[in-house]
Design a protein around this motif. Structure first.
Motif, PDB file in Angstrom:
ATOM      1  N   ASP A 283       8.900   8.736   8.604  1.00  0.00           N
ATOM      2  CA  ASP A 283       7.920   9.705   8.142  1.00  0.00           C
ATOM      3  C   ASP A 283       7.043   9.015   7.107  1.00  0.00           C
ATOM      4  O   ASP A 283       7.497   8.145   6.372  1.00  0.00           O
ATOM      5  CB  ASP A 283       8.635  10.909   7.522  1.00  0.00           C
ATOM      6  CG  ASP A 283       7.663  11.987   7.088  1.00  0.00           C
ATOM      7  OD1 ASP A 283       6.605  12.103   7.697  1.00  0.00           O
ATOM      8  OD2 ASP A 283       7.977  12.700   6.112  1.00  0.00           O
ATOM      9  N   LEU A 284       5.793   9.387   7.074  1.00  0.00           N
ATOM     10  CA  LEU A 284       4.868   8.794   6.112  1.00  0.00           C
ATOM     11  C   LEU A 284       3.835   9.843   5.747  1.00  0.00           C
ATOM     12  O   LEU A 284       3.205  10.445   6.622  1.00  0.00           O
ATOM     13  CB  LEU A 284       4.182   7.566   6.718  1.00  0.00           C
ATOM     14  CG  LEU A 284       3.470   6.605   5.764  1.00  0.00           C
ATOM     15  CD1 LEU A 284       4.431   6.034   4.738  1.00  0.00           C
ATOM     16  CD2 LEU A 284       2.818   5.478   6.553  1.00  0.00           C
ATOM     17  N   GLU A 285       3.676  10.061   4.452  1.00  0.00           N
ATOM     18  CA  GLU A 285       2.749  11.068   3.960  1.00  0.00           C
ATOM     19  C   GLU A 285       1.766  10.450   2.971  1.00  0.00           C
ATOM     20  O   GLU A 285       1.973   9.337   2.491  1.00  0.00           O
ATOM     21  CB  GLU A 285       3.527  12.197   3.270  1.00  0.00           C
ATOM     22  CG  GLU A 285       4.543  12.887   4.167  1.00  0.00           C
ATOM     23  CD  GLU A 285       5.375  13.905   3.407  1.00  0.00           C
ATOM     24  OE1 GLU A 285       5.215  13.986   2.157  1.00  0.00           O
ATOM     25  OE2 GLU A 285       6.183  14.607   4.048  1.00  0.00           O
ATOM     26  N   GLU A 286       0.737  11.204   2.659  1.00  0.00           N
ATOM     27  CA  GLU A 286      -0.254  10.738   1.691  1.00  0.00           C
ATOM     28  C   GLU A 286       0.397  10.366   0.362  1.00  0.00           C
ATOM     29  O   GLU A 286       0.003   9.407  -0.300  1.00  0.00           O
ATOM     30  CB  GLU A 286      -1.313  11.819   1.478  1.00  0.00           C
ATOM     31  CG  GLU A 286      -2.452  11.425   0.546  1.00  0.00           C
ATOM     32  CD  GLU A 286      -3.408  10.405   1.154  1.00  0.00           C
ATOM     33  OE1 GLU A 286      -4.095   9.719   0.378  1.00  0.00           O
ATOM     34  OE2 GLU A 286      -3.462  10.299   2.398  1.00  0.00           O
ATOM     35  N   SER A 287       1.429  11.118  -0.023  1.00  0.00           N
ATOM     36  CA  SER A 287       2.105  10.864  -1.298  1.00  0.00           C
ATOM     37  C   SER A 287       2.856   9.541  -1.313  1.00  0.00           C
ATOM     38  O   SER A 287       3.230   9.055  -2.385  1.00  0.00           O
ATOM     39  CB  SER A 287       3.081  12.003  -1.619  1.00  0.00           C
ATOM     40  OG  SER A 287       4.080  12.105  -0.611  1.00  0.00           O
TER      41      SER A 287
ATOM     42  N   ILE B 226       0.818  -1.213   0.000  1.00  0.00           N
ATOM     43  CA  ILE B 226       0.000   0.000   0.000  1.00  0.00           C
ATOM     44  C   ILE B 226       0.852   1.263   0.000  1.00  0.00           C
ATOM     45  O   ILE B 226       0.365   2.339  -0.361  1.00  0.00           O
ATOM     46  CB  ILE B 226      -1.015   0.028   1.165  1.00  0.00           C
ATOM     47  CG1 ILE B 226      -0.301   0.105   2.513  1.00  0.00           C
ATOM     48  CG2 ILE B 226      -1.959  -1.154   1.088  1.00  0.00           C
ATOM     49  CD1 ILE B 226      -1.265   0.390   3.661  1.00  0.00           C
ATOM     50  N   THR B 227       2.118   1.147   0.405  1.00  0.00           N
ATOM     51  CA  THR B 227       2.997   2.326   0.398  1.00  0.00           C
ATOM     52  C   THR B 227       4.236   2.082  -0.448  1.00  0.00           C
ATOM     53  O   THR B 227       4.721   0.954  -0.561  1.00  0.00           O
ATOM     54  CB  THR B 227       3.456   2.709   1.818  1.00  0.00           C
ATOM     55  OG1 THR B 227       4.290   1.672   2.350  1.00  0.00           O
ATOM     56  CG2 THR B 227       2.271   2.942   2.732  1.00  0.00           C
TER      57      THR B 227
ATOM     58  N   ASP C 226       1.655   4.321  14.104  1.00  0.00           N
ATOM     59  CA  ASP C 226       1.053   5.616  14.416  1.00  0.00           C
ATOM     60  C   ASP C 226       0.931   6.480  13.162  1.00  0.00           C
ATOM     61  O   ASP C 226      -0.082   7.171  12.957  1.00  0.00           O
ATOM     62  CB  ASP C 226       1.894   6.341  15.463  1.00  0.00           C
ATOM     63  CG  ASP C 226       1.818   5.689  16.836  1.00  0.00           C
ATOM     64  OD1 ASP C 226       0.831   4.961  17.092  1.00  0.00           O
ATOM     65  OD2 ASP C 226       2.738   5.909  17.643  1.00  0.00           O
ATOM     66  N   LEU C 227       1.963   6.448  12.326  1.00  0.00           N
ATOM     67  CA  LEU C 227       1.941   7.234  11.101  1.00  0.00           C
ATOM     68  C   LEU C 227       0.853   6.749  10.148  1.00  0.00           C
ATOM     69  O   LEU C 227       0.155   7.554   9.520  1.00  0.00           O
ATOM     70  CB  LEU C 227       3.304   7.167  10.411  1.00  0.00           C
ATOM     71  CG  LEU C 227       4.464   7.853  11.142  1.00  0.00           C
ATOM     72  CD1 LEU C 227       5.797   7.485  10.498  1.00  0.00           C
ATOM     73  CD2 LEU C 227       4.277   9.365  11.148  1.00  0.00           C
ATOM     74  N   LEU C 228       0.693   5.430  10.046  1.00  0.00           N
ATOM     75  CA  LEU C 228      -0.352   4.864   9.190  1.00  0.00           C
ATOM     76  C   LEU C 228      -1.734   5.254   9.693  1.00  0.00           C
ATOM     77  O   LEU C 228      -2.616   5.612   8.914  1.00  0.00           O
ATOM     78  CB  LEU C 228      -0.210   3.347   9.132  1.00  0.00           C
ATOM     79  CG  LEU C 228       0.921   2.796   8.255  1.00  0.00           C
ATOM     80  CD1 LEU C 228       1.187   1.333   8.589  1.00  0.00           C
ATOM     81  CD2 LEU C 228       0.564   2.939   6.775  1.00  0.00           C
TER      82      LEU C 228
END
Length: 213
Positions: A76-80, A13-14, A112-114
């Motif tokens: 770090d995890l972002e929508e992009s 998914i990422t 947590d980021l997810l």
């Protein structure tokens, strides 16, 4: 009948692009070198973490994670970072009444980021939270326990044959192998993977059709 679908995280998914770029920058090696090292360990059937050990022999990976966090350069995890089909596919499955779970080999921080991305999922969990990682059978036992799901009604989706497809099948789950990322593409034509996977997909948007059929 499939009532629960569980998704691996990295390269399912990422995207892992920024993840590996951040490690390259932290270890002060060129990004293309890190990318090549990841490809090399994948081709040898080794765990991705071996790329870090090749880049810096003797590295204490856990200590480096802590050092990065302390320096403000942690995970770090972002929508992009989400693949474009991830959010629509998860939402479509929920609309079909499927229980959607995201669970992979990541840290508690990644969990947590997810969750911060507010994915259309009923549960998000990681191996770091559970204290057991794929491909250990305990990971899948824990997964079924928290999902309150029967193995024969559960589908696990992932790119990694050794961590996703094979152990999911051994635990009695259905398994879908996605042709995505280094592992997904390199091993897609393997006789072992073709024989073990119940489905091979190129996009997560194929999953609602599998459920309907």
């Amino acid at each position: 009948m499939i009532e629960t679908i569980v998704f691996d995280v990295g390269e399912t998914i990422t995207r892992d692009d920024r993840y590996w770029a951040s490690w390259a920058d932290w270890l002060d090696v060129p990004r293309h070198t890190m990318s090549a090292l990841v490809g090399a360990v994948v081709a040898q059937g080794q765990d991705n973490a071996e790329a870090l050990r090749l880049a810096r022999p003797g590295i204490d990976i856990a200590a480096e994670y802590r050092a990065r966090e302390a320096a403000g350069r942690g995970e770090d995890l972002e929508e992009s970072d989400l693949y474009s089909d991830a959010r629509p596919a998860l939402a479509a499955l929920q609309n079909l009444g499927v229980r959607v779970i995201v669970a992979g080999n990541q840290t508690p921080r990644a969990a947590d980021l997810l969750r911060g991305l507010a994915l259309p999922a009923d549960l998000v969990a990681t191996s770091g939270e559970w204290g057991v990682a794929k491909p250990e059978p305990g990971f899948f036992h824990r997964l079924l326990e928290v999902a309150q799901a029967a193995p024969e009604e559960t589908l696990y989706v992932g790119d990694h044959p050794a961590n996703d497809v094979f152990p999911a099948k051994a635990a009695g789950l259905w398994a879908a192998h996605i042709r995505r990322g280094p592992w997904g593409h390199l091993w897609a034509g393997s006789h072992e993977v073709v024989a073990a996977a119940d489905w091979q997909v190129n996009s997560l948007t194929e999953l609602p059709g599998i459920v309907r059929s």
